[in-house]
Design a protein around this motif. Sequence first.
Motif, PDB file in Angstrom:
ATOM      1  N   ALA A  52       9.069  10.830   3.425  1.00  0.00           N
ATOM      2  CA  ALA A  52       7.947  11.308   2.612  1.00  0.00           C
ATOM      3  C   ALA A  52       6.820  11.779   3.527  1.00  0.00           C
ATOM      4  N   LEU A  53       6.773  11.222   4.731  1.00  0.00           N
ATOM      5  CA  LEU A  53       5.835  11.676   5.761  1.00  0.00           C
ATOM      6  C   LEU A  53       6.645  12.085   6.979  1.00  0.00           C
ATOM      7  N   ASP A  54       6.149  13.066   7.730  1.00  0.00           N
ATOM      8  CA  ASP A  54       6.882  13.466   8.929  1.00  0.00           C
ATOM      9  C   ASP A  54       6.386  12.678  10.146  1.00  0.00           C
ATOM     10  N   GLU A  55       6.869  13.078  11.339  1.00  0.00           N
ATOM     11  CA  GLU A  55       6.528  12.332  12.560  1.00  0.00           C
ATOM     12  C   GLU A  55       5.016  12.271  12.800  1.00  0.00           C
ATOM     13  N   THR A  56       4.296  13.268  12.315  1.00  0.00           N
ATOM     14  CA  THR A  56       2.851  13.289  12.535  1.00  0.00           C
ATOM     15  C   THR A  56       2.094  12.745  11.321  1.00  0.00           C
ATOM     16  N   LYS A  57       2.797  11.995  10.490  1.00  0.00           N
ATOM     17  CA  LYS A  57       2.227  11.352   9.303  1.00  0.00           C
ATOM     18  C   LYS A  57       1.777  12.351   8.245  1.00  0.00           C
ATOM     19  N   ARG A  58       2.264  13.588   8.348  1.00  0.00           N
ATOM     20  CA  ARG A  58       1.887  14.569   7.333  1.00  0.00           C
ATOM     21  C   ARG A  58       2.835  14.509   6.141  1.00  0.00           C
ATOM     22  N   LEU A  59       2.301  14.790   4.959  1.00  0.00           N
ATOM     23  CA  LEU A  59       3.085  14.768   3.731  1.00  0.00           C
ATOM     24  C   LEU A  59       4.181  15.832   3.785  1.00  0.00           C
ATOM     25  N   LEU A  77       0.819  -1.214   0.000  1.00  0.00           N
ATOM     26  CA  LEU A  77       0.000   0.000   0.000  1.00  0.00           C
ATOM     27  C   LEU A  77       0.853   1.264   0.000  1.00  0.00           C
ATOM     28  N   THR A  78       2.184   1.102  -0.062  1.00  0.00           N
ATOM     29  CA  THR A  78       3.068   2.256   0.111  1.00  0.00           C
ATOM     30  C   THR A  78       2.789   3.350  -0.910  1.00  0.00           C
ATOM     31  N   SER A  79       2.794   2.977  -2.195  1.00  0.00           N
ATOM     32  CA  SER A  79       2.660   4.016  -3.204  1.00  0.00           C
ATOM     33  C   SER A  79       1.225   4.554  -3.243  1.00  0.00           C
ATOM     34  N   ALA A  80       0.250   3.673  -3.004  1.00  0.00           N
ATOM     35  CA  ALA A  80      -1.154   4.110  -2.978  1.00  0.00           C
ATOM     36  C   ALA A  80      -1.381   5.129  -1.863  1.00  0.00           C
ATOM     37  N   LEU A  81      -0.799   4.840  -0.708  1.00  0.00           N
ATOM     38  CA  LEU A  81      -0.998   5.734   0.434  1.00  0.00           C
ATOM     39  C   LEU A  81      -0.404   7.108   0.160  1.00  0.00           C
ATOM     40  N   LEU A  82       0.791   7.109  -0.434  1.00  0.00           N
ATOM     41  CA  LEU A  82       1.441   8.380  -0.751  1.00  0.00           C
ATOM     42  C   LEU A  82       0.620   9.171  -1.776  1.00  0.00           C
ATOM     43  N   GLN A  83       0.130   8.478  -2.804  1.00  0.00           N
ATOM     44  CA  GLN A  83      -0.653   9.171  -3.823  1.00  0.00           C
ATOM     45  C   GLN A  83      -1.920   9.781  -3.225  1.00  0.00           C
ATOM     46  N   SER A 121      14.789   2.617  15.672  1.00  0.00           N
ATOM     47  CA  SER A 121      13.471   2.875  16.258  1.00  0.00           C
ATOM     48  C   SER A 121      12.392   1.987  15.658  1.00  0.00           C
ATOM     49  N   GLY A 122      11.252   1.999  16.290  1.00  0.00           N
ATOM     50  CA  GLY A 122      10.155   1.112  15.902  1.00  0.00           C
ATOM     51  C   GLY A 122       9.253   1.731  14.868  1.00  0.00           C
ATOM     52  N   ARG A 123       7.984   1.431  14.980  1.00  0.00           N
ATOM     53  CA  ARG A 123       7.024   1.897  13.990  1.00  0.00           C
ATOM     54  C   ARG A 123       6.797   3.395  14.074  1.00  0.00           C
ATOM     55  N   ALA A 124       6.463   3.950  12.925  1.00  0.00           N
ATOM     56  CA  ALA A 124       6.221   5.387  12.873  1.00  0.00           C
ATOM     57  C   ALA A 124       4.922   5.738  13.581  1.00  0.00           C
ATOM     58  N   GLY A 125       5.016   6.810  14.350  1.00  0.00           N
ATOM     59  CA  GLY A 125       3.800   7.458  14.829  1.00  0.00           C
ATOM     60  C   GLY A 125       2.865   6.629  15.688  1.00  0.00           C
ATOM     61  N   SER A 126       2.771   5.324  15.469  1.00  0.00           N
ATOM     62  CA  SER A 126       1.692   4.588  16.119  1.00  0.00           C
ATOM     63  C   SER A 126       2.057   4.161  17.535  1.00  0.00           C
TER      64      SER A 126
END
Length: 658
Positions: A429-436, A389-395, A653-658
């Motif tokens: 491509a996304l920051d710590e707060t999952k923003r583009l 889902l990586t590219s779909a999520l970014l788009q 580090s572990g998973r982003a943001g979650s």
Amino acid sequence: GVSKAQHLQEQRAQLPIAQGLEALVREIAAHDVTIILGETGSGKTTQIPQYLLECGAFPGVIAVTQPRRVAATSLAARVSQEQGRPLGTLVGYAVRFDERTGAETRVKYLTDGMLVREMMSDPMLERYGVIVVDEAHERTLRTDLVLASLKKILRARNGEESGKGKARAHNPLKVVVMSATLDAEKFSKFFDNAPVLYVKGRQHPVSIYHTSTSQVDYVDAALRTFFQIHVDQPPGDVLIFLPGQEDIESLESSIKSYANQLPSNSVGVTLCPLYASLPNAQQSRVFTPTPEGTRKCILATNIAETSITIPGVKYVIDTGKQKEKRHLARMTGSGFDTLLTTDITKSSAMQRAGRAGREGPGFCFRLYTEEAFDAMALSSEPEVRRSSLTSALLQLRCIGHDLETLDFMDNPDAEAVGAALRTLWILDALDETKRLTKLGRSIAAFPLEPQLAAILLASVEHHCTADVISILSLMSASAPLFPDSSAQRDAASEARTKFRHPSGDHWTMLNVFRAYDEVCGSESKGGRRDWCKRNFVNERALREAGDIRTQLRIVCDRANINKEISCGQDESPVLKSLVRGLLQHTALLQPDGTYKQAMGPSIIKIHPGSFLTEKRSPAIVYNELVYTTHIYARGVSAVSKSFISDFPKRVTSGRAGS
Ligand code: ADP
Ligand code: MG
């Protein structure tokens, strides 16, 4: 001439859909969304867009999406012929790395992926008056993204309640969803109980035969079955379903050599391969009438199941296999989708058999047992549940939609979304707060997987864009640069030695491409072919990569990136760039000589086919993992450990943001 145009118009008028077209168009005009369920070959894809155009009631461009590029290009060619206009004028197409449209284009066949890409610059798809989502039953990831986005776009363009909204909306959108299987209710429910219209085809009875025992080698079984038909059965063309290009090419050459051994007075065989990456010129061959006194044999992937209908088929041979996109390391997020050969579903098997009965009673020979058919799944799982889902999520982020909150036909699972978020965060491509981020937007501008686009952007910093573009183009080509030539393994490895670079496979590939570029500058077509043969490299891969490279250079120009800068003979800038995009594809040497992923749990070995001689390099970067008896890394280069530890936060580090 005139007679050809007349002939085409007669063919159009004879299609099963011709009688019902006016009623269909009336329904489409009366509703925001219409679902059309129709038998394959009835004329939905070629006729409905033309009718919408000809009736003059639908301003704007009519988009028709297809899951596969061959379908988009070949249908556009057919429809522009029916309109009597050159391709790319009134009727055009757009697929990844190739587009033929103009200012006057009113009907545009495009892949579902291209439509998603267009939403990134035109989120409301304002230039389109009608969007036809074709082959919706295939439920590709991009089709699902399109459907989910259209639901939002309809609300914005047509108003909350369609009745009231329509009067106010100045640029209303019509959506037509077309499907070949009986899942129309699900689409109808998804679009607030949109009306479902049925289009009948002309289906003749098909006699179906199964094998009594299961076949070990389906290519060999297909070869034998074909010649049984060819020698014993009355005229009629044969359509053979195979999973992919390699099997098609191997069966094609076996049929060719056996056909040469038939008595000279026997009927000849006209072979027509049909698969995704087939050059446009060769695609159209399947539609040219079968030469007198020969039998046409079409060797196709599941492209011929519902998207392309080939006239004249009376016999179908079904291997029961297909290639399916799978994401092998879905939960860790690392890795790209892989095409795996899998058993088809019942629904595919029925569609394949149906292809034999379009013009008269037909025959379908299944190269599997009746028990195997009974054991098949009814229909396949939508791609959103099994691919990356990586590219779909970014788009979606670029369009301003959230994968997490968008209303999907089938929701992606949370873990796969988490993995995609993590990969995008690692790429910055996304920051710590999952923003583009700004970088994320640049990455999404390239028609590449985000990891590969990140490599390209890193190459700007490391001053090696020209070299990296060449490598990425070869990585994106569908054919392998070094085909397995088990027959002449020694000769091949001997010939390839001169390209070998101590750092491994990436630079070795670049050496081949650079040498080929020089050959192209001085040699004729024949000379190039000889050069490739002599060096055991795949010319088709190089030509395809050349086309992709041209497209990537155009995108670089648009993004103000200097595409000419080369690092000459210094490999480390290129390797640093590769590591930047493929951090999740790096591994560190263990005391026992194996490698452990820098950001994952797997223990891996270097694939024996790799050009990397130094098997104990402290760190490696690789293109992909192959799962056999061991986990092998393929497409490997040795890198300095420091390239990886430059990103300590990422590694530990572990998973982003979650
Ligand atoms: P459907 O979408 O309902 O499956 P299509 O509109 O794709 O049907 O096909 C209608 C007819 O047009 C079929 O008989 C098919 O053989 C023919 N056709 C489609 N493309 C071509 C082509 N490139 N050349 C010749 N005939 C074609
Ligand atoms: Mg169709």
